[in-house]
Enzyme design. Structure first.
Site, PDB file in Angstrom:
ATOM      1  N   ASN A   1       0.847  -1.204   0.160  1.00 18.16           N
ATOM      2  CA  ASN A   1       0.110   0.064  -0.071  1.00 18.16           C
ATOM      3  C   ASN A   1       0.865   1.410  -0.013  1.00 18.16           C
ATOM      4  O   ASN A   1       1.874   1.249   0.691  1.00 18.16           O
ATOM      5  CB  ASN A   1      -1.022  -0.006   0.997  1.00 18.16           C
ATOM      6  CG  ASN A   1      -0.353  -0.082   2.456  1.00 18.16           C
ATOM      7  OD1 ASN A   1       0.598  -0.867   2.710  1.00 18.16           O
ATOM      8  ND2 ASN A   1      -1.183   0.362   3.575  1.00 18.16           N
TER       9      ASN A   1
ATOM     10  N   GLU B   1       0.221   5.433   0.619  1.00 13.44           N
ATOM     11  CA  GLU B   1      -0.536   6.553   0.810  1.00 13.44           C
ATOM     12  C   GLU B   1       0.022   7.881   0.649  1.00 13.44           C
ATOM     13  O   GLU B   1       1.124   7.877   0.115  1.00 13.44           O
ATOM     14  CB  GLU B   1      -1.016   6.240   2.582  1.00 13.44           C
ATOM     15  CG  GLU B   1      -1.385   5.045   3.133  1.00 13.44           C
ATOM     16  CD  GLU B   1      -1.504   4.863   4.337  1.00 13.44           C
ATOM     17  OE1 GLU B   1      -0.964   5.793   5.165  1.00 13.44           O
ATOM     18  OE2 GLU B   1      -2.148   3.927   4.836  1.00 13.44           O
TER      19      GLU B   1
ATOM     20  N   CYS C   1      -4.206   0.426  -2.318  1.00  8.59           N
ATOM     21  CA  CYS C   1      -3.933  -0.894  -1.513  1.00  8.59           C
ATOM     22  C   CYS C   1      -2.903  -1.854  -2.059  1.00  8.59           C
ATOM     23  O   CYS C   1      -2.628  -1.533  -3.486  1.00  8.59           O
ATOM     24  CB  CYS C   1      -5.415  -1.838  -1.685  1.00  8.59           C
ATOM     25  SG  CYS C   1      -6.518  -0.969  -0.463  1.00  8.59           S
TER      26      CYS C   1
ATOM     27  N   GLU D   1      -3.233  -4.802  -2.913  1.00 10.32           N
ATOM     28  CA  GLU D   1      -3.745  -5.713  -3.876  1.00 10.32           C
ATOM     29  C   GLU D   1      -3.834  -4.834  -5.339  1.00 10.32           C
ATOM     30  O   GLU D   1      -3.368  -5.575  -6.383  1.00 10.32           O
ATOM     31  CB  GLU D   1      -4.908  -6.227  -3.736  1.00 10.32           C
ATOM     32  CG  GLU D   1      -5.224  -6.934  -2.480  1.00 10.32           C
ATOM     33  CD  GLU D   1      -5.380  -6.061  -1.152  1.00 10.32           C
ATOM     34  OE1 GLU D   1      -4.864  -4.964  -0.992  1.00 10.32           O
ATOM     35  OE2 GLU D   1      -6.173  -6.580  -0.131  1.00 10.32           O
TER      36      GLU D   1
ATOM     37  N   CYS E   1     -10.396  -4.825   0.407  1.00 16.82           N
ATOM     38  CA  CYS E   1     -11.588  -3.879   0.413  1.00 16.82           C
ATOM     39  C   CYS E   1     -12.419  -3.989  -0.593  1.00 16.82           C
ATOM     40  O   CYS E   1     -12.268  -4.982  -1.584  1.00 16.82           O
ATOM     41  CB  CYS E   1     -10.926  -2.536   0.402  1.00 16.82           C
ATOM     42  SG  CYS E   1     -10.305  -1.867  -1.012  1.00 16.82           S
TER      43      CYS E   1
ATOM     44  N   CYS F   1     -11.136  -3.303  -4.233  1.00 15.59           N
ATOM     45  CA  CYS F   1      -9.901  -4.207  -4.482  1.00 15.59           C
ATOM     46  C   CYS F   1     -10.450  -5.662  -4.966  1.00 15.59           C
ATOM     47  O   CYS F   1     -10.263  -6.444  -6.085  1.00 15.59           O
ATOM     48  CB  CYS F   1      -8.956  -4.590  -3.447  1.00 15.59           C
ATOM     49  SG  CYS F   1      -7.661  -3.262  -3.391  1.00 15.59           S
TER      50      CYS F   1
HETATM   51  N1  THU Z   1      -5.087  -1.688   2.943  1.00 16.05           N
HETATM   52  C1  THU Z   1      -4.428  -2.500   1.574  1.00 16.05           C
HETATM   53  O1  THU Z   1      -3.571  -2.319   1.182  1.00 16.05           O
HETATM   54  N2  THU Z   1      -5.153  -3.714   1.515  1.00 16.05           N
HETATM   55  C2  THU Z   1      -6.314  -4.139   1.899  1.00 16.05           C
HETATM   56  O2  THU Z   1      -6.860  -5.306   1.841  1.00 16.05           O
HETATM   57  C3  THU Z   1      -7.027  -3.329   3.215  1.00 16.05           C
HETATM   58  C4  THU Z   1      -6.303  -2.001   3.420  1.00 16.05           C
HETATM   59  C5  THU Z   1      -4.411  -0.513   2.993  1.00 16.05           C
HETATM   60  C6  THU Z   1      -5.033   0.902   2.443  1.00 16.05           C
HETATM   61  C7  THU Z   1      -4.512   1.937   3.455  1.00 16.05           C
HETATM   62  O3  THU Z   1      -3.364   2.369   3.089  1.00 16.05           O
HETATM   63  C8  THU Z   1      -4.287   0.864   4.649  1.00 16.05           C
HETATM   64  O4  THU Z   1      -4.413  -0.169   4.363  1.00 16.05           O
HETATM   65  C9  THU Z   1      -5.464   1.356   5.622  1.00 16.05           C
HETATM   66  O5  THU Z   1      -6.764   1.378   5.112  1.00 16.05           O
END
Ligand code: THU
Length: 130
Positions: free
Chosen positions: A39, A41, A50, A52, A83, A86
Protein backbone atom coordinates in the site's frame (compact mmCIF):
# COMPACT_ATOMS: atom_id res chain seq x y z
CA UNK A 1 4.76 -20.86 0.39
CA UNK A 2 6.62 -18.63 -2.08
CA UNK A 3 3.65 -16.30 -2.60
CA UNK A 4 3.40 -15.69 1.13
CA UNK A 5 7.14 -15.03 1.33
CA UNK A 6 6.87 -12.49 -1.49
CA UNK A 7 3.94 -10.69 0.18
CA UNK A 8 5.70 -10.69 3.56
CA UNK A 9 8.82 -9.19 2.04
CA UNK A 10 7.10 -6.45 0.02
CA UNK A 11 4.92 -5.49 2.99
CA UNK A 12 8.02 -4.01 4.62
CA UNK A 13 8.23 -1.52 1.75
CA UNK A 14 4.69 -0.21 2.29
CA UNK A 15 4.42 3.58 2.56
CA UNK A 16 1.74 3.98 5.21
CA UNK A 17 2.63 6.98 7.42
CA UNK A 18 -1.04 7.95 7.93
CA UNK A 19 -2.66 4.64 8.86
CA UNK A 20 0.60 3.00 9.95
CA UNK A 21 -1.00 -0.18 8.63
CA UNK A 22 1.38 -1.90 6.24
CA UNK A 23 -0.02 -4.38 3.74
CA UNK A 24 1.76 -6.65 1.28
CA UNK A 25 0.19 -8.52 -1.62
CA UNK A 26 1.49 -10.99 -4.15
CA UNK A 27 -0.07 -12.80 -7.04
CA UNK A 28 0.90 -15.58 -9.38
CA UNK A 29 -0.17 -15.65 -13.01
CA UNK A 30 -0.81 -18.80 -15.09
CA UNK A 31 2.73 -18.46 -16.54
CA UNK A 32 4.16 -18.79 -13.02
CA UNK A 33 5.32 -15.19 -12.80
CA UNK A 34 4.90 -13.52 -9.41
CA UNK A 35 4.01 -9.82 -9.02
CA UNK A 36 3.95 -7.92 -5.75
CA UNK A 37 2.48 -4.72 -4.37
CA UNK A 38 2.32 -2.78 -1.11
CA UNK A 39 0.00 0.00 0.00
CA UNK A 40 1.08 3.55 -0.81
CA UNK A 41 -0.60 6.44 1.02
CA UNK A 42 -0.62 10.14 0.26
CA UNK A 43 -1.16 13.21 2.42
CA UNK A 44 -4.03 14.36 0.20
CA UNK A 45 -5.50 10.83 -0.10
CA UNK A 46 -4.50 9.13 3.14
CA UNK A 47 -6.41 5.97 2.26
CA UNK A 48 -3.90 5.61 -0.57
CA UNK A 49 -3.62 2.73 -2.97
CA UNK A 50 -4.08 -0.79 -1.66
CA UNK A 51 -1.41 -3.45 -1.84
CA UNK A 52 -3.64 -5.68 -3.98
CA UNK A 53 -4.15 -2.87 -6.50
CA UNK A 54 -0.38 -2.39 -6.56
CA UNK A 55 0.23 -6.06 -7.35
CA UNK A 56 -2.40 -5.91 -10.11
CA UNK A 57 -0.80 -2.79 -11.59
CA UNK A 58 2.60 -4.53 -11.57
CA UNK A 59 1.06 -7.53 -13.36
CA UNK A 60 -0.48 -5.34 -16.06
CA UNK A 61 2.76 -3.40 -16.46
CA UNK A 62 4.55 -6.74 -16.74
CA UNK A 63 2.37 -7.68 -19.70
CA UNK A 64 0.11 -10.25 -18.04
CA UNK A 65 -3.60 -10.09 -17.38
CA UNK A 66 -4.71 -13.18 -15.44
CA UNK A 67 -4.42 -13.98 -11.75
CA UNK A 68 -4.05 -17.67 -10.81
CA UNK A 69 -3.64 -17.12 -7.06
CA UNK A 70 -3.36 -14.12 -4.74
CA UNK A 71 -2.04 -13.62 -1.24
CA UNK A 72 -2.31 -10.66 1.15
CA UNK A 73 -0.69 -10.09 4.53
CA UNK A 74 -0.86 -7.50 7.29
CA UNK A 75 -0.13 -7.25 10.99
CA UNK A 76 -3.80 -7.55 11.93
CA UNK A 77 -5.56 -9.55 14.66
CA UNK A 78 -7.52 -11.43 11.99
CA UNK A 79 -6.54 -12.15 8.37
CA UNK A 80 -6.81 -8.93 6.37
CA UNK A 81 -9.54 -8.97 3.74
CA UNK A 82 -9.36 -6.98 0.50
CA UNK A 83 -11.52 -3.83 0.48
CA UNK A 84 -14.59 -3.69 -1.73
CA UNK A 85 -12.86 -1.85 -4.55
CA UNK A 86 -10.01 -4.34 -4.60
CA UNK A 87 -12.45 -7.26 -4.71
CA UNK A 88 -13.88 -5.85 -7.92
CA UNK A 89 -10.37 -5.26 -9.28
CA UNK A 90 -9.28 -8.80 -8.44
CA UNK A 91 -12.44 -10.19 -10.07
CA UNK A 92 -11.64 -8.30 -13.27
CA UNK A 93 -8.53 -10.44 -13.75
CA UNK A 94 -9.34 -13.70 -11.93
CA UNK A 95 -11.75 -16.57 -12.52
CA UNK A 96 -14.42 -17.07 -9.88
CA UNK A 97 -12.68 -20.13 -8.40
CA UNK A 98 -9.31 -18.42 -7.90
CA UNK A 99 -8.12 -18.61 -4.32
CA UNK A 100 -7.30 -15.54 -2.26
CA UNK A 101 -5.28 -16.29 0.87
CA UNK A 102 -5.47 -13.69 3.62
CA UNK A 103 -2.91 -13.88 6.39
CA UNK A 104 -1.58 -12.21 9.50
CA UNK A 105 2.04 -11.73 10.52
CA UNK A 106 1.56 -14.17 13.37
CA UNK A 107 0.45 -16.94 11.06
CA UNK A 108 -3.37 -16.86 10.97
CA UNK A 109 -4.64 -17.65 7.52
CA UNK A 110 -7.95 -17.77 5.71
CA UNK A 111 -8.55 -18.74 2.09
CA UNK A 112 -11.61 -17.73 0.08
CA UNK A 113 -12.46 -17.89 -3.60
CA UNK A 114 -13.05 -14.75 -5.65
CA UNK A 115 -16.75 -15.77 -5.88
CA UNK A 116 -16.99 -15.97 -2.09
CA UNK A 117 -15.31 -12.59 -1.68
CA UNK A 118 -17.61 -10.80 -4.12
CA UNK A 119 -21.04 -12.34 -4.60
CA UNK A 120 -23.18 -10.58 -7.21
CA UNK A 121 -20.19 -9.36 -9.17
CA UNK A 122 -20.85 -6.57 -11.68
CA UNK A 123 -19.63 -7.77 -15.07
CA UNK A 124 -19.41 -6.43 -18.63
CA UNK A 125 -22.42 -8.63 -19.46
CA UNK A 126 -24.62 -6.34 -17.39
CA UNK A 127 -24.02 -3.67 -20.03
CA UNK A 128 -25.12 -5.83 -22.94
CA UNK A 129 -28.07 -3.52 -23.74
CA UNK A 130 -26.03 -0.37 -23.61
N1 THU B 1 -5.19 -1.71 2.68
C1 THU B 1 -4.61 -2.52 1.74
O1 THU B 1 -3.57 -2.19 1.16
N2 THU B 1 -5.23 -3.69 1.48
C2 THU B 1 -6.32 -4.18 2.13
O2 THU B 1 -6.75 -5.28 1.83
C3 THU B 1 -6.95 -3.38 3.19
C4 THU B 1 -6.42 -2.00 3.36
C5 THU B 1 -4.48 -0.45 3.02
C6 THU B 1 -5.04 0.82 2.45
C7 THU B 1 -4.53 1.85 3.44
O3 THU B 1 -3.21 2.23 3.08
C8 THU B 1 -4.47 1.09 4.75
O4 THU B 1 -4.47 -0.29 4.42
C9 THU B 1 -5.60 1.37 5.71
O5 THU B 1 -6.83 1.26 5.08
Amino acid sequence: MPLLDAATKVRLRAYAPYSRFKVGASLRTPSGAVFVGCNVENVAYPEGTCAEAGAIAAMIAGGETRIAELCVIADSPEPVTPCGGCRQKIAEFADQDVKVTMTTLDGKSKTMTVAQLLPGLFTAAHMDRA
